[in-house]
Design a protein around this motif. Structure first.
Motif, short mmCIF file in Angstrom:
data_model
loop_
_atom_site.label_atom_id
_atom_site.label_comp_id
_atom_site.label_asym_id
_atom_site.label_seq_id
_atom_site.Cartn_x
_atom_site.Cartn_y
_atom_site.Cartn_z
N ASN A 111 -13.02 4.51 -0.95
CA ASN A 111 -12.28 4.68 -2.32
C ASN A 111 -13.20 4.44 -3.71
OD1 ASN A 111 -9.67 4.97 -1.71
ND2 ASN A 111 -8.85 3.09 -2.12
N ARG B 117 1.79 1.81 -3.45
CA ARG B 117 0.92 2.39 -3.92
C ARG B 117 0.92 3.86 -3.95
NH1 ARG B 117 -3.68 -2.32 -3.29
NH2 ARG B 117 -3.17 -3.28 -5.21
N GLU C 99 -7.32 2.52 5.04
CA GLU C 99 -8.17 1.41 5.28
C GLU C 99 -7.30 0.32 5.88
OE1 GLU C 99 -11.20 1.02 4.70
OE2 GLU C 99 -11.48 -1.06 5.11
N SER C 100 -6.04 -0.03 5.13
CA SER C 100 -5.33 -0.90 5.85
C SER C 100 -4.83 -0.54 7.24
CB SER C 100 -3.64 -0.91 5.07
OG SER C 100 -4.05 -1.11 3.73
N SER D 195 -9.96 -6.85 -0.39
CA SER D 195 -8.87 -5.77 -0.57
C SER D 195 -9.26 -4.48 0.11
CB SER D 195 -8.85 -5.80 -2.29
OG SER D 195 -8.17 -4.54 -2.49
N TYR E 222 -8.11 -2.00 -1.02
CA TYR E 222 -8.07 -0.91 -2.15
C TYR E 222 -9.33 -0.66 -2.53
CZ TYR E 222 -6.77 1.40 -6.15
OH TYR E 222 -6.81 2.21 -7.29
N ASP F 123 0.75 -1.25 -0.12
CA ASP F 123 -0.05 -0.16 -0.08
C ASP F 123 0.80 1.47 -0.14
OD1 ASP F 123 -2.27 -1.43 0.17
OD2 ASP F 123 -2.45 -1.59 2.21
N SER G 188 -12.30 -0.29 -0.70
CA SER G 188 -12.87 0.10 0.13
C SER G 188 -14.25 0.95 -0.24
CB SER G 188 -12.24 1.12 1.18
OG SER G 188 -11.74 2.33 0.65
N THR H 54 -6.20 3.55 0.28
CA THR H 54 -5.97 2.10 0.61
C THR H 54 -4.89 2.11 1.94
OG1 THR H 54 -5.77 1.90 -1.76
CG2 THR H 54 -4.84 0.09 -0.26
N THR I 90 -3.74 -1.46 -9.80
CA THR I 90 -4.59 -1.95 -8.77
C THR I 90 -4.78 -3.47 -8.85
OG1 THR I 90 -6.64 -2.04 -10.16
CG2 THR I 90 -6.37 0.00 -8.83
#
Ligand SMILES: Nc1ncnc2c1ncn2[C@@H]1O[C@H](COP(=O)(O)OP(=O)(O)OP(=O)(O)O)[C@@H](O)[C@H]1O
Length: 610
Positions: A214, A9, A187-188, A207, A209, A6, A211, A184, A337
């Motif tokens: 997002n 990313r 969220e992580s 994932s 990613y 993440d 969420s 992300t 992604t």
């Protein structure tokens, strides 16, 4: 190490922003601009990631979210023009003589009483989860795209300038990428502390990613960017949850509720540059409140000087020139992604999307197609194509006679007989387009078919995605449809190879799945008498098979298949949505019996003879 991924990313997203900044700096003539560059870069990025800015539009009419009834008490958005004072000013603003006359209520306005005031358009496909829910007549009208609780509320439409330069658009995507990456990471971190949500089968649980936040970010950014990215999103929404994750489908639903709307100044600029500064002299009135905010343009109601009520589709500036880069940017976002399956053959899909989009941005081409359809359907009962108003049309503005009617999803509210009639007409039209005209409008968006109950006519609009199909392809495709209808396994395989759906090297499982899919599609055409689209869940079966095919296929489908299958599945989905009972086999037989196969291969397959 998902956490590290993440962080990578976020770095990727930020590096996109930085890349644009460096690119811009190189192009600029020195360091003077650097400060404003950094400021603009950051502003654009945060603007898109936060997506909290922009002027919320004060709509003339409020939406009643439940009944979707609009109040027409205030029409301040309508501007009237006079003969005496045609606009000649060099500014883009038209000369406004007076406001606030009360229009007579037109058929179209009556229609709008069952529509939200600013209707978002887009491909109104439903995922299987929703199709599942259509099990009875009474449920036909209840189908909804799954939305997360946050998303279900009606989004307030925003008036926001369309980013027009390639720089501002690229920056938009970079900002979005950074925003998604940041989301992300958040969220992580949340999951590290509170644990991952435990929702079985829900990809957002898998994932970070994906969420809800997002997905919402993505949707709102698309609404602002409009153009190719938005259209691509709509195209992707034809896929079901086995391909496109549910939160993204839900995000696309937000997009359908309404893209952002161009501010009046930007709208006037487009009108002036396309139709000349005196554009208003050709009109009696123009309603600045758009009837629809679509992916490529927004549609406004107007009256011509001779009193014809028209719909003016006005293209967002910059979208035509940025198709290529928008799609590349979307591709970048998607690939980083890592969410979509490899066998989607994204490159091929993107290539086709680019070509389709450039055609769709050319309103002169669309006007031509619209006229061509008008001629082709002029002798066919039950269909009408609105007239194009040439002197109010150009490459980026398309003006047509305004036609009344309710979109297909609203026809579900009418009685069974009407739904059967509309379902039958839609299927007839689809087969006629492919097998008689070999020229098809390939966007099955439900609001492209406006049913006028008083005349029992389907008014057809939006010919941007119309295209020709080669005779040879259509010959074999008809043979294949017939083979599917007759459960002819051998013919399906042979024709699928000839058409390029199979290479011949496929595994047994792929071959079998492909044939089964053919049988499922052929089911409505397999027996005489009305086929009840409420009875079987065709799309569920296709989707299950489709997921297997995506894993095992060796070749992307032929180029023609992208638009064709979109349209064909759209026709099926419309019949399912309508809960219609349609004599599909009879309709197919009528076409088949009149069809003249080309000389190149006159063989009629054994299954073809009745
Ligand atoms: N001639 C017309 N008569 C009545 N309504 C119209 C007409 N043309 C357009 N509209 C309205 O405007 C909406 C958008 O028009 P259209 O589908 O042509 O735009 P588009 O940019 O091609 O949209 P999409 O995003 O679906 O590609 C339609 O769904 C319809 O509600």
């Amino acid at each position: 190490m998902p956490f590290l991924k993440d962080i990578a990313r976020v770095a990727d997203g930020l590096s996109l922003v930085a890349k644009e900044a460096i690119y811009r700096q190189r192009r600029s003539d020195g360091g003077n601009n650097l400060q404003s560059l950094i400021k603009n870069t950051l502003l654009s990025a945060t603007d898109l990631t936060g997506l909290t800015k922009g002027k919320v539009r004060k709509l003339d009419k409020e939406i009643d979210a439940d009944s979707a009834v609009r109040s027409d008490s205030n029409r301040e958005s309508v501007v009237y023009f006079t003969d005496e004072k045609p606009s000649t000013s060099s500014s883009s603003e038209p000369q406004i003589e007076c406001h606030l006359e009360v229009n007579e209520v037109s058929a179209a306005e009556i229609r709008d009483n069952v529509e939200p005031p600013v209707q978002a358009t887009g491909t109104t496909y439903e995922g299987d989860a929703q199709i599942d829910s259509i099990s009875s007549e009474s449920k036909a009208a209840e189908v909804v795209v799954p939305a997360t609780p946050q998303m279900k509320s009606q989004r307030k439409l925003r008036e926001r300038k369309v980013p027009t330069t390639s720089f501002s658009r690229a920056l938009g995507f970079a900002g979005l990428g950074a925003g998604l990456a940041w989301g992300t990471l958040q969220e992580s971190a949340k999951r590290l502390v509170f644990g991952a949500p435990n929702v079985q089968g829900n990809q957002s649980a898998v994932s970070p990613y994906l969420s809800e936040k997002n997905a919402e970010r993505l949707a709102l950014a698309l609404c602002r960017m409009r153009g190719a990215a938005l259209k691509l999103g709509q195209m992707l929404s034809i896929q079901d949850e086995s391909v496109v994750p549910a939160p993204i489908l839900a995000a696309l639903d937000i997009v359908r509720q309404g893209a952002d709307v161009m501010p009046r100044s930007q709208l006037n600029q487009v009108l002036s540059s396309e139709l000349g500064h005196d554009w208003s002299s050709k009109l009696k009135s123009f309603d600045y409140e758009p009837m629809a905010a679509a992916s490529i343009g927004q549609v406004h109601r107007a009256f011509t000087k001779d009193g014809m009520e028209v719909a003016m589709k006005i293209q967002y500036p910059g979208v035509a020139d940025s198709i290529e880069s928008d799609i590349e940017n979307v591709k970048l976002l998607l690939s980083y992604t890592n969410l979509l399956p490899e066998k989607l053959f994204l490159d091929n899909a993107m290539k086709v999307a680019k070509e389709e989009l450039s055609r769709e941005c050319d309103y002169e081409l669309e006007a031509k197609s619209q006229k061509r359809f008008g001629v082709l359907l002029s002798g066919t009962k039950g269909f009408y194509v609105p007239v194009v108003i040439d002197d109010l049309s150009s490459k980026r503005v398309l003006t047509s006679e305004l036609v009344p009617g309710i979109p297909i999803d609203k026809v579900t509210l009418l009685d069974q007989e009407t739904r059967n009639y509309v379902g039958k007409k839609l299927l007839e039209l689809t087969l006629m387009e492919l097998f008689v005209f070999r020229f098809m409008q390939t966007d099955p968006n439900w609001s492209n078919f406006l049913y006028d109950e008083s005349e029992k006519v389907i008014n057809l609009i939006d010919f941007g995605a119309a295209r020709d199909y080669p005779k040879r392809f259509v010959d074999d495709y008809l043979r294949m449809v017939f083979a599917c209808a007759n459960n002819d396994r051998e013919a399906i395989i042979k024709l699928s190879q000839r058409l390029g759906f199979l290479t011949g090297e496929e595994s047994e499982i792929m071959m079998e799945t492909h044939v089964q899919a053919g049988f499922v599609v052929g089911l409505p055409f397999s027996k005489p008498g009305g086929y009840d689209f409420r009875a079987n869940n065709i799309t569920q079966s296709i989707s299950n098979l489709g997921a297997t095919m995506l894993r095992h296929r060796l070749t992307p489908p032929p180029e023609e298949a992208y638009s064709l299958h979109r349209k064909l599945s759209g026709a099926f989905l419309a019949c399912i949505k309508l809960g219609a009972v349609v004599p599909c086999r009879e309709i197919l037989l009528e076409v088949y019996e009149k069809y003249e196969f080309g000389e190149h291969d006159s063989e009629r397959l054994a299954s073809g003879s009745e």
